[in-house]
Every structure is written in C-alpha cells, then in structure tokens.
Design an enzyme around this catalytic site. Structure first.
Site, PDB file in Angstrom:
ATOM      1  N   LEU A  64       7.189  15.181 -11.561  1.00  0.00           N
ATOM      2  CA  LEU A  64       8.139  16.295 -11.655  1.00  0.00           C
ATOM      3  C   LEU A  64       7.733  17.477 -10.789  1.00  0.00           C
ATOM      4  CD1 LEU A  64       9.152  16.582 -15.401  1.00  0.00           C
ATOM      5  CD2 LEU A  64      10.607  16.050 -13.464  1.00  0.00           C
ATOM      6  N   GLY A 121       5.613  17.703  -8.125  1.00  0.00           N
ATOM      7  CA  GLY A 121       5.628  17.421  -6.686  1.00  0.00           C
ATOM      8  C   GLY A 121       7.044  17.292  -6.149  1.00  0.00           C
ATOM      9  N   ARG A 167      -0.434  18.966 -35.508  1.00  0.00           N
ATOM     10  CA  ARG A 167      -0.990  17.874 -34.716  1.00  0.00           C
ATOM     11  C   ARG A 167      -2.513  17.805 -34.714  1.00  0.00           C
ATOM     12  NH1 ARG A 167       2.199  17.110 -28.955  1.00  0.00           N
ATOM     13  NH2 ARG A 167       4.102  16.392 -29.942  1.00  0.00           N
ATOM     14  N   GLU A 213       0.636  19.307 -14.170  1.00  0.00           N
ATOM     15  CA  GLU A 213      -0.448  19.101 -15.136  1.00  0.00           C
ATOM     16  C   GLU A 213      -1.807  19.332 -14.507  1.00  0.00           C
ATOM     17  OE1 GLU A 213      -0.379  15.460 -17.459  1.00  0.00           O
ATOM     18  OE2 GLU A 213      -2.362  15.851 -18.305  1.00  0.00           O
ATOM     19  N   LEU A 253       7.003  19.389 -19.458  1.00  0.00           N
ATOM     20  CA  LEU A 253       8.043  19.122 -18.460  1.00  0.00           C
ATOM     21  C   LEU A 253       8.476  20.438 -17.835  1.00  0.00           C
ATOM     22  CD1 LEU A 253      10.150  16.448 -20.392  1.00  0.00           C
ATOM     23  CD2 LEU A 253       8.460  16.088 -18.603  1.00  0.00           C
TER      24      LEU A 253
END
Lengths: 282, 668
Positions: free
Chosen positions: B13, B15, B298, B404, B420
């Site tokens: 995403l 790049g 989590r 990331e 994202l």
C-alpha cells in the site's frame, strides 16, 4: 485433524515433482520423501524439501524453486498443478491430497505459462491482459474531490466477488482455449526488444477469463463506465471474447469461486449491444 | 531538474501510494518489488481502515479524538505531529479510495458502512468484506498500472534490493538490486530512494506475515547508516491459527460474537473437546477477568493465553502450544451469517469445521511498530509541514522510508485498522516532500560518475559469488532460520525477562556467526532461491539484535512491551482513604517512569551490534496519561490523575489543548 498414522497412512509420503533447471531446458521428474506432520499443506512440504535438499534416494539435489507469499490464499502467488489440478499450494492440505491419492503427491508447474525454474512460471501475460482491458477507474487524480459515487448494497454485493480476483491464473491453466506462449530471445536481441516483442505477442493472444471478468467489474462501476466502450472494443478485438469455447473449466477451478462464466455471459451481451452501437454509428 | 527519477522499494500500500502520487506530480518512478506488486503483504489485512466519518462526527467524534485514541493506544510513544496529520487526512483518504473503486461495504442507503474496532468508542472503521487490505491494494495497483501504461512508472518485479548506493558525501544516489530470476545484479541510479518494504515477521520464523516480510531491505539500509527506531515494539495478536508453515490470523470478531476461550483443567487431557464436561474446562479469561471475560484487551488476552500454556502447562496439545476458541455453542445459522468468511478460512486450512469443533489458536507475531527512524517537520498547527523534505527522511539525504517499515505512527502499540491508514497516508504524503528534496539537491543522479554505480555493483557481485562458492558442509540456512525463529519467539514476544533477553542476545551473536558459514545446496544460475534466502537470513540478525537489545534496555512496561518485573499492579487496599493514598503513590510512580522511559529507542549499527540512543517524544498536543484498562482501582487512579493535572494546569495557567478530551480507556 485426521491422524494419518491412525488412518492407515505411513509416517512419511512421497512427493513427485516435475523439475526444470532453467527456461527452455527439458524437464524431469524427481521423487522426494517427506515426514508426515499434523496440519501440513503443500507449502510446508516444499519448505521441508528445500531444507533437506535430498531426493528420495538420498542424492543431494538443489532445493525445488517455487513461488509463494501470503500462504492465506489472498495473494495468488503459489499456483501449481497438484495431483493434476491447478490450485493454490497453501490451501492444498496434505491429508486431503493423500486421501485423494494415497502415498504420493504429484506437483507440476502451471502448464500455460513458460517455466522459469521448477514450479516457478512467468505470468506476465496475465498481468498484461489487465492493462489491455484498462482495468482501472479513470479518476481525475488523487486530490481531495469528495466521496465517490453512491452505490447500493446490491451493486457492492455483485462487484465484491469480482474484485476478489487475485490473478492466480487457475482459470487460465484450466482453459482449453488459453494456449501456452513461450518465446526465446534472439541471439542479438536486447532485453528491451525481447520484452517489447513478448508484449506484442501477448496483446494479440486470448485475454482469458480473469480479464474478461475485470472488464465486467469496471464497466459496472459508476465512474469506470466512462471507458466501457473502449474495454468492450478490446473484448471484440483479436484475442478477445470470441475465443472462449464455453468449456466452463474456469469457474470450476477458481479458488475464490468467482462467477466467471456469469461475467463472460454479461460481457457477451454487452459486446452484442456494442456491435449494434458501432454499426449505427457508421 | 530534468531527468530526475525516484526508486521505490516495495509495492504494498505505501509503495504503490507513493508511486501513484509521484507519477501524478510528473516524476518518473521505478517501482521495485520481491513479488508482483499485486501479491504484496497488504492483501492480508482483514478488518478495515479507520477515519472519523460523517456519522461518528455527529456522535461527538473528531479527527482530534482519532489522534487521541491513536496516541493513547500507542502508550504515548509516538511523536504527535505526524499522527495528527494522519488523523486529519484520514477522511480524505477514505474518500479517495472510494473514488478509486474500492468495494467498501454499503449501508442500505448506499453510504459506506462502518464497524467498531478496538481502542475506540466510535464506529470508525470502513471495510470491504473480510479483505479490506486486498481491496485497497488492488485499487492502488490499478492506478499504478494506468501510469505504467502511460510510461511514467516502470516496474521491476522479482527484484531484491541489496543496498542503497551512497556517494562520498553520504548522499543516497540509487540502489543495487538483484533479479530473482536471472540472478543479474545491477545498479539503479535514482535521485531519491523510498523504502516501503513492510515488516520483519520472518525474524520470528513463523508469524502472521507473508514470506517476503524478511526485513532485509530495512536491515540493508540500517547497515548502511540509517537508524532503527523502537525495534522492541512488536505486536502479538492473541488469536492465530498455528500452521506448519505460517500462523494465520483469526479475527477478533470471533470473540466479539461470543467465542469462548478455554483449556482442559487436567494437563495433557487426551479426550476430544466435546467429551470434556463443562466442570472440567477452564474458561480462564472469564474466571480471571469476570467483568470483561473473553473480550479483554488484545495485550491482556495475548499474555493470558501465553501464560496458561507456557507457565501453567495447560496447552491443549502436548507438543504444541494452543488453546480452544469455542463457537460450537452458537447456532450454525447465526455463525454463518455473522462469521462466515473467517470460519471458512479455518475450515480451508485446518480441514475442520469450527461450527462442530472448537478452533485451536495461539498468539502470533503480527506487526512491528518499530522500523526505520524517520524525521518530520512540525507545522504551526501542530501537524506536519506539507512538502518539507524532512518528512519521512531517514536522515541519509535522498533515502526515505514509509509504511510499516518506518517507526513513526504507532508508538508502543498499534490500534486495529490504523495500519492501512498509515501506509496510504505516508505514501501519499511523502511524494511532494521527495519532490522538494530533489529540487534542493546538488547535482542529480545522472551526473554522478559511472564508477560510483559500477563499484557498488561489483561489491555485491563479489559477495554473491563468494556465497555461491562457499565450501560444502557448512550451516543449512533453513535450519538456522528455524533456530532464530524459535529463539526470538521464546525471548522477545509476549512476556520479556532480562535473564532470557541477555541469554538470547548472546545466542544471536552465535547464530549470526554461524550464518556466515552457510553453505548452499543450490549453485544454480537461474532462480536460485537458496542464495537469496541466505542473504536475507544474514540480514535478519541486525534487526533481531536491535529488537532484543531494545527490549533488554527498556526496564518498564509500555504498549506491547511487557516485563512482569516492572509491571504496575493495581490498588490493594479496600479502605477509601488508604486507596486514595495508594493511588497518589501509583501516580507518583507513573510520573517518574514517564520521565525516565517516555523515549524512543534509536539504534545505529556499528558493524557488529546496535548502539542504542534515546530520543524525546513530542507530546505537545496531548499530555501523556496512564493506560488503566482492566486495572484494579483504575477509577481511583484516574480521578487522582485528573485532579493532579487540573491542579498543575491551574498553577501554570496553561490548560490542556482546547480540543483535548479524556478518552475512555482503550481496548487495544
């Protein structure tokens, strides 16, 4: 979860792999023996084969080359012909394969694409077809121009399955009309010239079910529609829709269960209208 | 300047977004990837993408609150200006992706549908079925293909980035890379190189990451002088499906829809799960956290599942760690309607129907908050200065990092559905910044002497040849990788102890040494995956060492980094005055810890080891406050903290930022 030792399978099994050392060279079969582990898929088999680097008869061999990435069946990389069927190696579970065909798993590269090495093939023709059909929404640009066109839930529900196509190529490998094209570079041909010649050849060959389905996806998008005529012209041109022989293999092998034959039928109707439109324009 | 080009490493995403935006601005781009870009790891993202939207806004949400949730979820370890810029850009990014044709789920009226994710009270998350990442990636892939057809973007797929090329002044002038099919090594001249190569999951052996996520591109920049920030912050997802080849994500929504987590009370109970009576089942999350049950945050769920298997020895299977995630008490029709997609994944890969048998799950390494250190320039409004060449710069002139693989947006812990967003945001945002960097550049890549590129190529060619000619009988790279993965998973995931980390660091030195001795089982000159993997393996050690060294140094608990020795326990007293007193002491301790540890670790590579320095965090927009979710006495601590802050701001006459709000406790 089935325990193979308990089901009468032995602790190890054989994998028969069709290998090829480089493009254009002849292929040969090689046997590998792999220890059975719980929850194995063909990817983990390939990992064991690579780590061991020995054929079943104990001879040192180079690790078998293969393509993979996500291992979750969303990237489309690991397509190969497993026990005679083009499918994803990640979702091909060893226990199920051994139930289908006991004691041995057979792996071959995809049959419609040139082999680069072992199970790795060159699928650039598949991606080139997406360029041919202008598989994109022709937006003005990426500046902030507000939200996209409003779409109904029904429209989304029709489009979503088509947009899940991961370009794996199973539909092409299974298609009787999609025939292999393998060119070899000329002696004095530069890499760029060879690439251009390859592109040209691909551009007149059959597009394939995946690309036809993408035209349906973009032609039904409110903005994508703008180019609908151009996309249909490509489908009516050389290598287009008319080559489809309606064998329906594509839809049977698609790992994402995309309604490819429905797309082909929709594209067929649309090209008929396009033909009339063009006839009246004359 | 004429003929300037940008080289983008990685076609996920981030790049793709950068390539698209640069092409739109008229800059030619070479886009390099280990895999056809459409097969990048971004396709694995399931849940969705966050932004404040028209509906949440009317319920009191704002971009500011998205910023607040993100830094609170990240335990305040990220610089706030980049996060602010991202949160404020988010609604526009969703609009753009919508225009590009992403098949987002719709409401009955035809607007984008949203779901709620961890770490917020608002339904901020837009989604496309259970494959949002795939759908977003495809939309950008299509736009990039469009620019490719126009000749503005050249793709180099199946190429492995080997090193940035730096000139005598240290400026990055391009890269050396290797074709994975022909094995050709060549130099690429570029005026700017943008690294967008994703996370380093393979450092842990098996994770939820894809096979290209080796971290090698980042490591190669790190070894050439770029810095690595917050390496010790690795997110471990509580529920993944253990596989022989990979750990596959099982979405949190399984618990959201009533899934119960349990193990047999008797160790190594060999009975089938359905034959174990309720009284002999240990629903440990429900027993230990009666209030939250299976829906604890989590990090807590992850630690408890880990604890029950590792320390209590109650794993469902004797030779493999896992617990049951049970949905079998829910009617089939309801499961199909609400969870169909994710249950099919389990069925497909495990060959078992989770409607009939409990799923077996275990936590898995999922995301790296840490990554290449990057700079930013703060604007007067507290966001980023658009177009500044400092934004996303690694500090090496001409070398940028996004997605990331940069350390910038998620601090100590990432919120679900924010990754994202950060990938697309940093990709779009970097383009004009890179353009201004090129305008200011002294001399273009095209003006550099040919020897600069030829020498760089030859260096890599000799390394490659030496590796191929290594004598037989050395280490097997695949088995060495398994050892590395086991070591890292044991020492540097959920629970971290200094003795284990010290031991692991020493062991990493030994493994790194042994990796120099790898001999190859493949001397082939075509598609030699053996040699490519061995190179990637060697480059995993600088990253692994940075993770372990950073974790060893950091004597505290923050976000995903948990050391029981330094955990703050809840309040013990039941007596109100004493409880208040304890809360004051708790807050004192919290402030002291913040003073000492609210700092990013920034590693530089000395050739053998990472040297770690610490960087102050810009918390100028939202002052740090304790994360109290699930803590005994949390409400008293919260009250004491609020009083303390009010007092302090009263004294200085300098209140907290106007828009700031005390957000509800995070659930991430």
């Amino acid at each position: 979860m089935s325990d193979h030792a308990a089901n009468g399978h032995s602790d190890s099994f054989e994998v028969r792999i069709l290998r090829q050392d480089a493009p254009g060279e002849s292929s040969y079969w090689e046997r590998h023996r792999v220890e059975h582990e719980p929850d194995m898929n063909v990817i983990s088999v390939m990992q064991r084969v690579a780590a061991r680097a020995q054929s079943a008869d104990g001879k040192p061999v180079a690790p078998v080359a293969w393509d993979c990435n996500c291992l979750e069946e969303v990237c489309g990389a690991c397509t190969m012909v497993i026990n005679g069927q083009a499918r994803q190696a990640c979702t091909a579970l060893v226990d199920k394969l051994l139930d289908e065909q006991p004691a041995e798993i057979e792996l071959q590269p995809m049959q419609k694409f040139p082999v680069l090495r072992d199970l790795v093939v060159d699928r650039s023709r598949l991606f080139r077809a997406l360029t041919r059909v202008k598989g994109w929404v022709p937006v003005d640009g990426s500046y902030d121009l507000g939200p996209g066109p409003r779409q109904s839930r029904t429209e989304q529900e029709v489009a979503y399955p088509l947009s899940q196509c991961m370009s794996c190529g199973c539909c092409l490998d299974a298609c009787p009309q999609y025939t292999k094209i393998e060119l070899t570079p000329g002696v004095d041909e530069s890499a760029a010239d060879f690439a251009a010649r390859q592109e040209q050849t691909h551009d007149s060959a059959f597009l394939g079910a995946h690309a036809i389905s993408q035209t349906v996806l973009f032609n039904s998008h409110p903005t994508g529609k703008v180019n609908a005529g151009e996309r249909l012209d490509v489908l009516m041109d050389e290598g287009g829709l008319q080559i489809c022989g309606n064998a329906q293999n594509c839809v049977a092998v698609c790992p994402k269960e995309i309604p490819l034959t429905t797309s082909i039928a929709r594209a067929g109707r649309a090209t008929t209208f396009r033909l009339l439109e063009r006839w009246f324009e004359k | 300047m004429a003929n300037q080009r940008v080289l983008v490493i990685g076609g996920g995403l981030a790049g793709l977004a950068a390539a698209m935006k640069l092409a739109e601005l008229g800059t030619p781009v070479d886009l390099m990837s280990l895999t056809p870009v459409k097969r990048s790891h971004s396709v694995c993202a399931q849940g969705g993408i966050n932004s404040c939207n028209d509906q949440t806004r009317q319920l009191g949400d704002s971009e500011w609150k998205h910023l607040d949730d993100t830094v609170y979820g990240g335990d305040f370890l990220q610089h706030q200006p980049p996060v602010k810029e991202m949160a404020y850009a988010a609604p526009k990014i969703i609009d753009l992706m919508d225009r590009l044709g992403v098949t987002f789920n719709r409401t009955q009226e035809g607007f984008l549908d949203h779901r709620r994710f961890g770490g917020t009270l608002y339904k901020r998350t837009a989604f496309a079925g259970a494959t949002t990442g795939q759908q977003l990636l495809y939309a950008l892939d299509e736009q990039v293909r469009r620019y490719e057809a126009d000749g503005l973007i050249n793709k180099y797929e199946y190429w492995d980035f080997l090193s940035p090329i730096r000139d005598d002044a240290g400026v990055c002038r391009g890269a050396v890379a290797q074709n994975l099919m022909t094995m050709e090594i060549r130099s690429f001249a570029a005026d700017v190189v943008i690294v967008a190569s994703g996370g380093p999951g393979l450092v842990y052996g098996r994770s939820t990451m894809s096979m290209v996520c080796t971290g090698s591109a980042v490591s190669r920049c790190f070894q050439q002088g770029a810095k690595y920030g917050n390496g010790e912050f690795i997110q471990v997802h509580p529920t993944a499906i253990p596989g022989a080849d990979k750990l596959r994500l099982m979405s949190e929504s399984a618990r959201g829809e009533g899934g119960r987590v349990w193990v047999p009370r008797k160790p190594n109970d060999s009975r089938a799960p359905q034959d174990i009576p309720t009284a002999e089942r240990y629903y440990f999350l429900e027993e230990r956290y009666p209030e939250y049950g299976n829906l604890v945050p989590r990090d807590i769920a992850t630690r408890e599942i880990f604890d029950i298997c590792v320390n209590d020895g109650l794993s469902v299977e004797a030779d493999r760690q896992c617990v049951y995630l049970d949905l079998t008490h829910i009617p089939r029709a309801e499961l199909d309607r609400k969870l169909g997609g994710i249950l099919e994944i389990y069925e497909k890969f495990q060959g078992v129907d989770p409607r009939d048998f409990p799923m077996k799950i275990f936590p898995a390494v999922h995301y790296s908050m840490g990554g290449l250190w990057v700079d930013y320039q703060k604007s007067a409004e507290g966001g980023l200065e658009a177009g500044s060449p400092r934004n996303q710069s690694t500090g090496i002139p001409g070398l940028y990092a996004i997605g990331e693989c940069d350390y910038q947006y998620h601090g100590g812990n990432r919120l679900g559905a924010n990754s994202l967003l950060s990938c697309i945001f940093s990709g779009l945002f970097v383009a004009p910044c890179v353009q201004s960097a090129m305008e200011a550049q002294q001399g273009s890549a095209a003006d550099q002497p040919a020897s600069l590129y030829e020498n760089a190529r030859q260096d890599k060619q000799s390394e490659h040849d030496a590796l191929l000619n290594q004598a037989a009988g050395g280490e097997n790279p695949y088995l060495l990788h398994q050892e590395l993965g086991a070591l890292m998973t044991r020492a540097a995931t959920v629970v971290r102890r200094n003795d284990q980390l010290t031991e692991a660091y020493e062991k990493l030195g030994e493994l790194a040494e042994r990796s120099r001795n790898c001999s190859l089982s493949d001397s082939g000159a075509w598609t030699n995956q053996n040699v490519v993997f061995t190179k990637a393996l060697k480059d995993m050690f600088p990253i692994a060492k940075s993770i372990v060294r950073g974790a060893l140094n950091r004597d505290e608990c923050r976000g995903a980094h948990y050391k029981p020795e330094f955990a703050f326990s809840g309040l013990e007293s039941e007596e109100p005055a004493e409880r208040h007193h304890q809360a004051e002491a708790w807050c004192d301790r919290f402030e002291k810890n913040t003073e000492k540890w609210l700092k990013s670790s920034v590693a530089s590579w000395d050739g053998e080891n990472p040297q770690i320095a610490y960087e102050e965090v810009d918390t100028s927009l939202i002052p740090p406050r304790p994360r109290l979710y699930g803590l005994v006495g949390g409400e008293v601590i919260e009250q004491v903290w609020a009083e303390r802050m009010a007092r302090r701001h009263g004294e200085s006459g300098n209140g907290a930022p106007q828009e700031s709000s005390q957000a509800a406790p995070s659930t991430t």
